[in-house]
Design a protein around this motif. Structure first.
Motif, PDB file in Angstrom:
ATOM      1  N   UNK B 315       0.790  -1.191   0.010  1.00  0.00           N
ATOM      2  CA  UNK B 315       0.041  -0.135  -0.008  1.00  0.00           C
ATOM      3  C   UNK B 315       0.759   1.227   0.228  1.00  0.00           C
ATOM      4  N   UNK B 406       0.582   1.115  -9.026  1.00  0.00           N
ATOM      5  CA  UNK B 406      -0.141   1.558  -7.757  1.00  0.00           C
ATOM      6  C   UNK B 406      -1.575   1.514  -7.945  1.00  0.00           C
ATOM      7  N   UNK B 407      -2.215   1.474  -9.273  1.00  0.00           N
ATOM      8  CA  UNK B 407      -3.700   1.160  -9.134  1.00  0.00           C
ATOM      9  C   UNK B 407      -3.678  -0.104  -8.593  1.00  0.00           C
ATOM     10  N   UNK B 410      -3.306  -0.388  -4.561  1.00  0.00           N
ATOM     11  CA  UNK B 410      -4.321   0.372  -3.976  1.00  0.00           C
ATOM     12  C   UNK B 410      -5.575  -0.296  -3.888  1.00  0.00           C
ATOM     13  N   UNK B 411      -6.031  -0.960  -5.064  1.00  0.00           N
ATOM     14  CA  UNK B 411      -7.246  -1.812  -5.137  1.00  0.00           C
ATOM     15  C   UNK B 411      -7.111  -3.023  -4.201  1.00  0.00           C
TER      16      UNK B 411
END
Lengths: 225, 798
Positions: B315, B406-407, B410-411
């Motif tokens: 994260x 990151x996408x 973060x999901x």
């Protein structure tokens, strides 16, 4: 400021292409406040991520501040992103190990801003959001609304031209949500920050100057106020 | 930026106390082992490195006729060095060293015995850089009857008086007078040459100077820079041919060893008297390799735990990327964390080393210190190496973590921690393979050492006290023996020229069986008095023991079985009894009277070779062996001492139990096995630390799964088995990989012993069992904790 032309994104599922974004073209001018709406799975967040260069489309042309993003290398994209874009998340996404102050400061560190300058900028931001008293607390010690304020402060610290927000009020109660929306409107009007937000809420969407409705990866409707 | 990273790193370390502790402690142990071994290695390398380059020692290969194999010795002859210097331009200078042990020295009323005194040539102090504290040391080794003494000797003899110019006497048959002209610093402990005093060799031993043939001293040469040793050695046969009698030339070859190799690479050289703490560099290298493996095992822990914990950091990576961090910046951050952690580990490691060094010194009998403050270079080296270790341990986690999209993270859609399971499994298997390998090696080494201690050498070793004698006290041996035998505490007394277990050398002997041609053969000679075989319980299988009272005409010989078979080589049908009554070529009077059962007169590293035992007390006896009655050792020792004092009031009484002597014979073996054992223990400990970390991680990750399974009716045993099974499988695979490697290595190692244990499968199974038990004990804590947890709690939080 931003121009998407025939942007698509699909995943290969078995023999079929599963389109998340299907041939979307979209232009956003400087100073706009765009709300993107649509049911779950309509591609809102993916579209926002593509605009924010956190995700890449499979097809199409993407221009941002006169740069052809689809032709840039990772490093150049990262530099462009750093300079122009701030991101706000539904789940705030603060770094748990850093204090409020340090969280807000971090983007400046990645932009090689000098220490003394950083101090002034962070102090300014803390002041503006009225969270000076909380600067030494850790995210876990804050309420959801306060955390999102810090998230926005962090997104704005580097003075972005474009603020992207993915359901910024999704985890907040209605009063906190309203405060955030008021803040966005103020930023847009007074500071001229271009804002694109994804939201489920009609009410929040109406803070914007344009509402785009997505369905199954396509633009279903778009209206300006 | 650094500050920000540092804070994050520090707070992360603090948050994950268990894995941080495992990482730091594991790494610290690995580093401490490495530092200790590094110190040991550099101590070994430092031996005699202060003298400079191009110094060699002259050695001989001796092959007397009929010897089964040639023997290498560190000795050379008196006239060799001067002849070499005058005939070969390669030789710049030379010094011979003739030593005397227990050198009696008197000053006025005061009498001391110096443990080792050197007679040297005038270039000694130019070739060897031993420090002179006071006075003119050069004249001491040039002029006859002057002497340079060490500080320690000066204190012993003169106390606070100034020794310079004082006259001291040595009595060894006749009196020699020396004037003290210089005080030397004590020999550094890391020198093969340890002496208490130096005097001139030509001045005292003039009569031997032209003696080609007697090998009674060591020769050191300083060669011209750039001399090709091999080419120089190639000239030696011509040199020998020129100087030796024609029949002698075949017996000798000459070769040279650089001074460093004399210390570290001369295990096969016998009669190597001036070689303090000689230690085989193969063992040193072995330690270095194993210590390095231990460090790698610790680094692997690090990689494993960091990648396993990657979910926790994913994260953060996503956020940092989304607010503008690029991959190099993130990789740098994570590397910084591992480097910080290694530096913390280094501090702990230095503490551990400080605590461990006294034990290490005690075990290795060395004087190793931790030069953190005295040698800045050392500090720089270990800090840089530590940073490197941190970098190596962190590079994989850093690249892995910084690669997250990151996408996705973060999901929460990235399967962090789990998808890299294969690599983690491989690393765990690697760790345990090394640990199991070292365990197996330790077990075999210990078994071999026990075997050597327990194996019946063919003679009795218990309750025997040995007392060394010199030329003077040796003359009173018969009297000493008679007085001792008068006491009931003493079970027997005998004496010999050499001690069993000390590596006995071979020399030549001629023999003629009936009307065969004469044969020359190599044989070890043991000179004894006639009670020797009785006292040591050496069995006679043919003929009889030495007669109690020597009949006028004759010397008697007893040979061992090996020798008997060698003598009958050409007559395989003849019984060994036909040898009784035969003469040796060098002795027309003496006959073979008995044949002794083979016994291990050398250490068990060596085969039992030909042995000739002669009861010739007039050839010089240097060691008395006294068998005492069990249970009253102290009284017996007091009595022996009193008897000695009454006969030799001027001579110090020294003694040693034969068992202790054998402990010394096997001391290097013991040291090696202990160090390997300790390192193996550390390897296991660190591997288990890692396993503990992984088990706690996996139990944590599967807490929900465990809750569901329990709700569905799984028992505690089921869950423990589920959680432990995977790790046990890995440990078993490690065993399978380690077995053939260990078998091969131990087979090689055991070749060094003529008498050794056999490699049996039992040990492998035993180690496998132990490793599984240790691993189970390590992970069961976590597994059981997870298994007995209330499922309601773990499920409610979802």
């Amino acid at each position: 400021m931003l121009s998407l032309q025939h942007i698509s994104k699909h995943y290969q599922v078995g023999g079929n292409k599963n389109f998340v974004i299907n041939d979307i073209s979209l232009d956003v001018d400087e100073g706009e406040f765009v709300s993107i709406m649509g049911p779950s799975g309509s591609g809102k967040s993916t579209l926002l991520n593509i605009i924010g260069m956190l995700d890449e489309p499979t097809d199409g042309y993407h221009y941002f501040v006169n740069e052809a993003v689809h032709q840039l290398k990772e490093r150049q994209r990262s530099a462009l992103y750093k300079q122009y874009i701030g991101f706000v998340f539904q789940a705030y996404h603060l770094i748990d190990e850093l204090t409020v102050y340090e969280n807000i400061e971090t983007p400046l560190i990645y932009q090689d801003v000098k220490g003394s300058e950083r101090k002034a900028m962070v102090a300014d931001m803390l002041d503006r959001f009225q969270i000076v008293g909380k600067k030494d607390l850790f995210p876990a010690q804050l309420s959801g609304g306060q955390q999102q304020l810090v998230g926005i402060a962090r997104a704005l610290i580097a003075k972005p031209k474009l603020l992207l927000a993915d359901e910024p009020t999704g985890n907040l109660n209605s009063k906190q949500g309203e405060e955030i929306m008021e803040l966005f409107r103020k930023l847009n009007k007074e500071d001229g920050v271009t804002i694109i937000q994804v939201t489920h809420s009609e009410k929040n969407a109406e803070y914007g100057t344009r509402i785009i409705n997505l369905l199954d990866g396509r633009v279903e409707s778009s209206k300006k106020f | 930026m650094i500050k920000n990273y540092f804070k994050t790193a520090w707070r992360n370390l603090w948050k994950n106390k268990v894995s941080s502790t495992i990482n730091i402690v594991g790494l610290a142990i690995g580093m401490a082992a490495c530092i200790v071994i590094l110190l040991f290695v550099s101590y070994e390398r430092s031996f005699d490195n202060f003298h400079g380059e191009n110094i060699v020692r002259l050695n001989e290969v001796q092959k007397f006729p009929g010897m089964a194999a040639s023997q290498k010795v560190g000795l050379s002859m008196f006239p060799m060095a001067p002849a070499l210097k005058s005939e070969y331009p390669e030789v710049k200078s030379y010094t011979r060293v003739k030593w005397d042990r227990k050198y009696q020295m008197t000053y006025g009323e005061k009498k001391v015995f110096l443990s080792q005194v050197f007679a040297v040539d005038s270039a000694f102090l130019k070739i060897f850089k031993f420090n002179v504290i006071k006075g003119d040391a050069q004249s001491a080794i040039e002029k006859p009857n002057s002497i340079a003494i060490t500080q320690e000797t000066a204190e012993k003899l003169f106390g606070n008086e100034d020794p310079i110019g004082k006259v001291i006497n040595h009595y060894g048959g006749d009196t020699v007078q020396f004037t003290v002209t210089a005080i030397m610093a004590n020999s550094p402990k890391n020198s093969q040459l340890q002496f208490d005093a130096l005097y001139s060799l030509p001045g005292i031993h003039q009569k031997w100077m032209d003696n080609w043939g007697g090998n009674w001293l060591n020769t050191y040469l300083k060669l011209a820079p750039g001399t090709d040793l091999k080419a120089f050695e190639a000239k030696m046969p011509a040199f020998l041919k020129k100087h030796l009698k024609p029949e002698q030339t075949a017996f000798y070859q000459l070769f040279y060893l650089p001074l460093k190799d004399v210390h570290a690479n001369s295990t096969e050289i016998g009669l190597d008297y001036l070689n303090y703490q000689k230690f085989d560099q193969k063992s040193t290298n072995l330690f270095a390799i194993i210590a390095f493996i231990v460090l790698i095992i610790a680094c692997v822990n690090f990689m494993n735990l960091s990648t396993a914990r990657s979910a926790d950091r994913a994260k953060e990576v996503g956020i940092r990327k989304s607010i503008g961090a690029n991959r190099p910046q993130l990789a740098f951050q994570f590397l910084g964390e591992t480097v910080l952690l290694s530096l913390l580990a280094l501090i702990l490691a230095l503490v551990l080393v400080t605590v461990a060094l006294p034990y290490v010194n005690n075990l290795s009998l060395r004087d190793i210190s931790l030069p953190v403050f005295t040698k800045p270079l050392f500090l720089v080296v270990i800090v840089l190496s530590t940073i490197l270790v941190g970098f190596i341990s962190g590079i994989y986690p850093a690249l892995f973590l910084s690669s997250f999209q990151p996408v996705k993270v973060l999901k929460g859609s990235v399967e962090t921690g789990k998808n890299k399971g294969t690599l983690r499994n491989i690393l765990v298997v690697g760790q345990f393979t090394s640990a199991v390998f070292l365990m197996i090696a330790t077990v075999f080494v210990v078994e071999q050492l026990n075997f050597m201690q327990k194996k019946d050498p063919g003679f009795t070793r218990e309750q025997v006290v040995t007392v060394p004698m010199d030329r003077i006290s040796g003359k009173k041996y018969e009297l000493f023996k008679q007085r001792l035998l008068g006491n009931t505490l003493i079970a027997g007394v005998t004496a010999s020229q050499d001690q069993l277990g000390s590596h006995l050398d071979q020399s030549g002997a001629t023999f003629q069986y009936k009307n065969d041609p004469k044969r020359e053969l190599g044989v070890t000679q043991l000179i004894v008095d006639n009670d020797y075989l009785r006292l040591y319980n050496i069995k006679i299988i043919e003929g009889k023991d030495f007669s109690k009272d020597k009949s006028g005409n004759g010397r008697e010989y007893i040979i061992n079985e090996s020798m008997a078979h060698e003598l009958l080589r050409d007559h395989p049908k003849a019984g060994i009894s036909t040898l009784i009554g035969q003469h040796f070529g060098f002795d027309s009077l003496g006959v073979i009277t008995g044949i002794a059962k083979n016994f291990n007169f050398n250490s068990l590293h060596y085969k039992v070779e030909n042995l000739l035992i002669a009861n010739q007390s007039d050839w010089g006896l240097t060691i008395a062996s006294i068998k005492i009655k069990p249970g009253q050792s102290q009284e017996a020792l007091d009595f022996i001492k009193a008897t000695w004092k009454s006969l030799n009031p001027d001579y110090p009484f020294e003694y040693q139990f034969l068992d202790d002597h054998f402990a010394e014979v096997y001391r290097t073996d013991n040291q090696v096995s202990k160090i390997v054992g300790i390192l193996a223990g550390l390897a296991i400990l660190i591997s288990c630390l890692g396993l503990f970390g992984l088990a706690s991680f996996s139990a944590e990750k599967r807490v929900k799964e465990i809750g569901v399974r329990k709700v569905l009716g799984a028992s505690v045993q089921n869950i423990v088995l589920l959680l432990s099974g995977h790790f046990i499988k890995l440990v078993l695979i490690s065993n399978l990989i380690a077995w053939p490697l260990a078998w091969y290595a131990m087979d090689l190692w055991l070749q060094d012993f003529a008498f050794h244990i056999n490699i049996t499968w039992g040990t492998f199974v035993f180690v496998a069992l132990i490793s599984v038990i240790i691993a189970l004990a390590t992970i069961s804590f976590q597994s059981i904790k997870a298994a007995i947890a209330n499922p309601v709690k773990s499920l409610r939080s979802e």
